[in-house]
Design an enzyme around this catalytic site. Structure first.
Site, PDB file in Angstrom:
ATOM      1  N   GLY A  39       0.621  -1.147   0.086  1.00  0.00           N
ATOM      2  CA  GLY A  39      -0.024   0.004   0.150  1.00  0.00           C
ATOM      3  C   GLY A  39       0.608   1.226  -0.179  1.00  0.00           C
TER       4      GLY A  39
ATOM      5  N   GLU B  11      13.130   8.366 -27.780  1.00  0.00           N
ATOM      6  CA  GLU B  11      14.269   8.175 -28.493  1.00  0.00           C
ATOM      7  C   GLU B  11      14.037   6.573 -29.111  1.00  0.00           C
ATOM      8  OE1 GLU B  11      18.009   9.136 -27.453  1.00  0.00           O
ATOM      9  OE2 GLU B  11      17.517  10.436 -26.115  1.00  0.00           O
TER      10      GLU B  11
ATOM     11  N   SER C 130       9.995   0.764 -27.786  1.00  0.00           N
ATOM     12  CA  SER C 130      10.478  -0.507 -27.840  1.00  0.00           C
ATOM     13  C   SER C 130      10.214  -1.460 -29.006  1.00  0.00           C
ATOM     14  CB  SER C 130       9.548  -1.447 -26.486  1.00  0.00           C
ATOM     15  OG  SER C 130      10.163  -0.880 -25.254  1.00  0.00           O
TER      16      SER C 130
END
Length: 388
Positions: free
Chosen positions: A348, A371, A374
């Protein structure tokens, strides 16, 4: 790499990296750590921090000493980014964009006059630099950019816009990639250096971001912006090719940013797991938590090795398209996984701002986007390994 002294031994470079690591850690502890939450909540770009980083020699790490830089290599540069990003990935991101993109583009492709005019100020932190490639409708598809530069006498007229530009509002100078030929033509883009305050060039709205909130991200707007031809970087039509070479090095810096982000999350989770008691013992003693930490550590080690391998090849003057993409892909995905597990270990408390886990969690995601996403990295990797 020319800026790396050829007579330096491996031991000397290791010693330099250790000194940089200690220096950045001490600076981050004193100047960055006390302000992280305030900067994040207010989306405050701490311009004064980058002036101080310049005084430490970190704003021109790859710039030759003759232009006021540190004349170091990617190994030292990666070391600094990792350590800075462990404290605050936002600061690491802005420092990386300044060094790898704007400053390095001028360093790699500028003529003697341009280098003399801009590099000393960028290297010392007197100037902060930005780099403009991405556009609202052409993110990964940069070849179809719409920002144009049209010949006008002895200069150029620029129209269009760029978005998601790091350091774009406060930055003193920007390297801009424009279309000067046909869309999709790899020789249809040209780079220019543009000073803040140039007529027709303004910074637009600042993005309200999920993470990396102390790193300034804005749009750049160009309306009949006239600049002289002396501001052109390299040959007409070489802008896109230059950008790919700049991004090869830039991806190493984002890999380092990712490693630092992951390390920050991991170290916070590791320390918390040793302090937090449940059922009469530290939660690190439970296999469920211990195995998470083992996976986090292993993934970070792999990302670190990939990143320093790419840095070593860059320093040696080797082509780094494949190793930099692999390092950026693995390290950025690792940062997200590690930050996610850090929140889980905090439980938590990982969901509230009084503890560091939630910020690393928010910051980590950008590493898989900036840049080159993925998905783009996997395209680059597969293209390189499938070459005849």
């Amino acid at each position: 790499m020319d800026s790396v002294k050829s007579d330096q031994t491996h031991a000397q470079r290791e010693e330099t990296c250790n000194l940089i690591k200690d220096m950045v850690r001490d600076f981050a502890s004193a100047q960055i750590a006390p302000n992280i939450r305030t900067w994040d909540e207010q989306q405050h770009f701490p311009r004064e921090i980058f002036s101080q980083l310049g005084e430490l020699g970190l704003m021109g790490m790859l710039v030759p000493e003759e232009y006021g830089g540190s004349g170091l290599g990617y190994k030292e540069y990666v070391t600094a980014i990792i350590e800075l990003s462990k404290a605050d990935p936002s600061v690491g991101l802005s420092m990386a964009a300044h060094n790898s993109l704007c400053t390095n583009h001028i360093c790699m492709f500028g003529n003697a006059a341009q280098k003399q005019q801009y590099l000393p100020k960028l290297a010392t932190g007197a100037f902060v630099g930005a780099w403009g490639l991405t556009e609202p409708n052409t993110g990964s598809d940069a070849g179809n950019m719409r920002t144009t530069a049209v010949r006008n006498g002895d200069g150029w007229i620029i129209n269009g816009s760029k978005n998601f530009i790091t350091n774009g509002k406060t930055g003193d100078v920007a390297v801009l990639i424009t279309r000067t030929g046909e869309p999709g033509d790899k020789h249809g883009a040209t780079a220019f250096i543009i000073d803040q305050g140039t007529k027709g060039f303004t910074a637009g709205r600042k993005e309200d971001k999920l993470g990396m909130r102390a790193s300034e991200t804005v749009e750049l707007l160009f309306e009949d912006c006239h600049i002289p031809d002396s501001q052109r970087l390299g040959e007409i039509g070489d802008g896109f090719i230059q950008s790919l070479k700049v991004l090869d090095g830039g991806r190493i810096s984002i890999a380092a940013l990712s490693v630092g982000t992951a390390l920050g999350a991991y170290e916070a989770a590791l320390a918390y797991s040793k302090e937090r008691k449940q059922f009469g013992k530290a939660i690190s003693e439970f296999q469920a938590i211990a195995f998470k930490l083992a996976d986090m550590y292993t993934d970070i080690q792999a990302s670190t090795l990939l990143t320093f391998h790419a840095a070593a090849l860059k320093d040696a003057g080797e082509k780094v398209t494949l190793p930099s993409a692999a390092a950026k892909y693995h390290a950025s995905e690792t940062a997200v996984r590690v930050a996610n597990e850090a929140v889980q270990i905090f439980g938590g408390y990982g969901f509230v701002k009084d503890y560091p886990a939630e910020k690393f969690y928010r910051d980590s995601k950008l590493c898989t986007i900036g840049e080159g996403t993925s998905e783009i990295q996997k395209m680059v990797i597969s293209k390189e390994i499938l070459k005849d």
